[in-house]
Enzyme design. Structure first.
Site, PDB file in Angstrom:
ATOM      1  N   GLU A  47      45.591  30.700  42.180  1.00 12.72           N
ATOM      2  CA  GLU A  47      44.570  31.426  41.319  1.00 12.72           C
ATOM      3  C   GLU A  47      45.438  30.687  39.704  1.00 12.72           C
ATOM      4  OE1 GLU A  47      44.500  35.217  40.627  1.00 12.72           O
ATOM      5  OE2 GLU A  47      42.740  35.488  39.958  1.00 12.72           O
ATOM      6  N   ASN A 111      36.327  33.516  36.985  1.00 11.03           N
ATOM      7  CA  ASN A 111      37.847  33.214  37.356  1.00 11.03           C
ATOM      8  C   ASN A 111      38.001  32.281  38.581  1.00 11.03           C
ATOM      9  OD1 ASN A 111      40.512  33.103  38.476  1.00 11.03           O
ATOM     10  ND2 ASN A 111      41.352  35.163  37.796  1.00 11.03           N
ATOM     11  N   LYS A 128      35.104  33.818  41.311  1.00 18.80           N
ATOM     12  CA  LYS A 128      35.509  35.137  41.473  1.00 18.80           C
ATOM     13  C   LYS A 128      34.565  36.450  41.437  1.00 18.80           C
ATOM     14  CE  LYS A 128      40.325  37.971  41.761  1.00 18.80           C
ATOM     15  NZ  LYS A 128      41.406  37.978  41.664  1.00 18.80           N
ATOM     16  N   GLU A 147      41.780  42.216  33.863  1.00 16.04           N
ATOM     17  CA  GLU A 147      41.040  40.759  35.020  1.00 16.04           C
ATOM     18  C   GLU A 147      39.062  41.173  34.424  1.00 16.04           C
ATOM     19  OE1 GLU A 147      40.640  38.771  38.599  1.00 16.04           O
ATOM     20  OE2 GLU A 147      42.761  39.958  38.799  1.00 16.04           O
ATOM     21  N   CYS A 173      42.336  34.960  45.289  1.00 13.75           N
ATOM     22  CA  CYS A 173      43.548  36.211  45.139  1.00 13.75           C
ATOM     23  C   CYS A 173      42.611  37.763  45.732  1.00 13.75           C
ATOM     24  CB  CYS A 173      44.103  36.502  44.004  1.00 13.75           C
ATOM     25  SG  CYS A 173      45.158  37.674  43.651  1.00 13.75           S
ATOM     26  N   ASN A 198      47.895  35.468  42.520  1.00 11.16           N
ATOM     27  CA  ASN A 198      48.969  35.927  41.549  1.00 11.16           C
ATOM     28  C   ASN A 198      49.088  37.776  41.362  1.00 11.16           C
ATOM     29  OD1 ASN A 198      49.153  33.738  38.216  1.00 11.16           O
ATOM     30  ND2 ASN A 198      47.279  33.292  39.901  1.00 11.16           N
TER      31      ASN A 198
HETATM   32  N1  CDT Z   1      44.513  38.166  40.551  1.00 11.37           N
HETATM   33  C1  CDT Z   1      44.769  39.118  41.240  1.00 11.37           C
HETATM   34  O1  CDT Z   1      43.577  39.541  42.094  1.00 11.37           O
HETATM   35  N2  CDT Z   1      45.236  40.429  41.948  1.00 11.37           N
HETATM   36  C2  CDT Z   1      45.460  41.474  42.455  1.00 11.37           C
HETATM   37  C3  CDT Z   1      46.138  42.598  42.212  1.00 11.37           C
HETATM   38  C4  CDT Z   1      45.579  43.811  42.220  1.00 11.37           C
HETATM   39  S1  CDT Z   1      46.649  44.085  41.268  1.00 11.37           S
HETATM   40  C5  CDT Z   1      45.904  45.643  39.832  1.00 11.37           C
HETATM   41  C6  CDT Z   1      45.518  41.820  43.767  1.00 11.37           C
HETATM   42  O2  CDT Z   1      44.812  41.941  44.932  1.00 11.37           O
HETATM   43  O3  CDT Z   1      46.630  40.919  44.203  1.00 11.37           O
END
Ligand code: CDT
Length: 320
Positions: A47, A111, A128, A147, A173, A198
């Site tokens: 991502e 995204n 996303k 985000e 993600c 990420n």
């Molecule tokens: N990039 C991404 O979606 N990361 C989220 C972190 C959430 S923590 C607020 C994940 O679900 O891995």
């Protein structure tokens, strides 16, 4: 004859704020070549693969955010070498990026991930849907997860494409935490789900051991692949980006729910597996024969209700 596709997850180590898209693209091309050396025909990149994970910072100058982190076109002059190298090697790929587009004179930011065929054609685009974190500044937090500030909710739905003799869907993600997303892909016959991520090693909201966060990542991947009878490729961007750690554990999961291969580092690393795309055929005809066993008439709340609402009180048995 069984269909096989050699698939690679091309994990990226950290991309810092000072790193340019040219730097990132150079590393992606090196990973692509390594995957090619392993025989891969389809490579899944992370991502937001061309920049640092910028939603961790509160930034007020949107023009600067757009300039530093968003792509107005993909490929651009800076990112073109990845597309050229993949076409030359005959490799299809998934890559995530921050998309800036304009619709009816209004800027829109998503995204996004694209699926590119081995001949360089753009096969599919996914924006996303599940945007985690918050939109407001949290000055007391160790880092932000903005985000909801920087992106709109994706407007293209969950789709699959005929891709390299398979049926492939894309997620990004946080979508991996939502069974509904996988099921919508599975109901369209998905055989492969590609996903870049990420994920911060620390929980923004409350203390949680890093190992537990990885445990959740692994059990979700295994359950989603098995319950939807798909191959699942999840690729991290990870390591300490400007001091903020994200975990690796990129993996390829078989429709059996078994982890076929998993990354070992939090750096640039390629993992690869020769996936038998027909492995799920029996599962799809028996246990997870959706047509025979699903009962959507009892699933209505899934689409009618968003948040949980506690049932007020038990009704007398006779009324049920
Ligand atoms: N990039 C991404 O979606 N990361 C989220 C972190 C959430 S923590 C607020 C994940 O679900 O891995």
């Amino acid at each position: 004859m069984a269909r096989h596709l050699k698939i690679a997850a091309a994990q990226l180590g950290p991309l810092h704020r000072k790193d340019t898209r040219v730097d990132a693209t150079r590393r992606l091309v090196a990973l692509l070549r390594e995957a090619h050396g392993m025989g891969a025909k389809f490579v899944v990149f992370p991502e937001l693969a061309f920049t640092t994970f910028f939603p961790r910072w509160w930034m007020e100058d949107q023009a600067e955010v757009d300039r530093n982190y968003f792509e107005r076109t993909l490929p651009s002059a800076d990112t073109q070498p990845l597309f050229d190298a993949a076409r030359k090697l005959g490799i299809g790929f998934y890559v995530g990026y921050a998309e800036l587009t304009e619709e009816q004179g209004r800027p829109r930011r998503f995204n996004t991930a694209v699926l590119v065929g081995p001949d360089g054609t753009l096969v599919g685009k996914y924006r996303k849907v599940h945007l985690p974190g918050h939109a407001e500044h949290k000055p007391k937090a160790a880092f932000q997860h903005l985000e909801k500030k920087y992106f709109e909710v994706g407007d293209l739905g969950f789709r699959v494409w005929r891709f390299m003799d398979t049926i492939t869907g894309m997620l990004i993600c946080n979508d991996r935490r939502w069974p509904e997303a996988f099921r919508v892909l599975a109901l369209q016959g998905a055989e492969i789900v590609a996903l870049g991520f990420n994920t911060p090693t620390e929980n923004l909201h409350y203390p949680e051991p890093p190992a537990l966060r990885v445990h959740h990542h692994l059990i979700m991947a295994q359950a989603m692949a098995f319950q939807n009878a798909t191959w699942l490729i999840e690729t991290a961007k990870c390591g300490h980006e400007d001091g903020f750690r994200m975990f690796g554990h990129s993996l390829i999961v078989a429709p059996s729910g078994e982890i076929a291969v998993k990354s070992q580092t939090e750096e640039d690393e390629v993992i690869c597996y020769n996936c038998d795309i027909d492995l799920a055929a029996n599962l799809k005809k028996t246990m997870f024969n959706f047509a025979a066993h699903r009962r959507p008439e009892h699933y209505k709340l899934i689409v009618e209700r968003v948040g949980a609402e506690v049932t007020p009180a038990n009704e007398p048995a006779a009324k049920r």
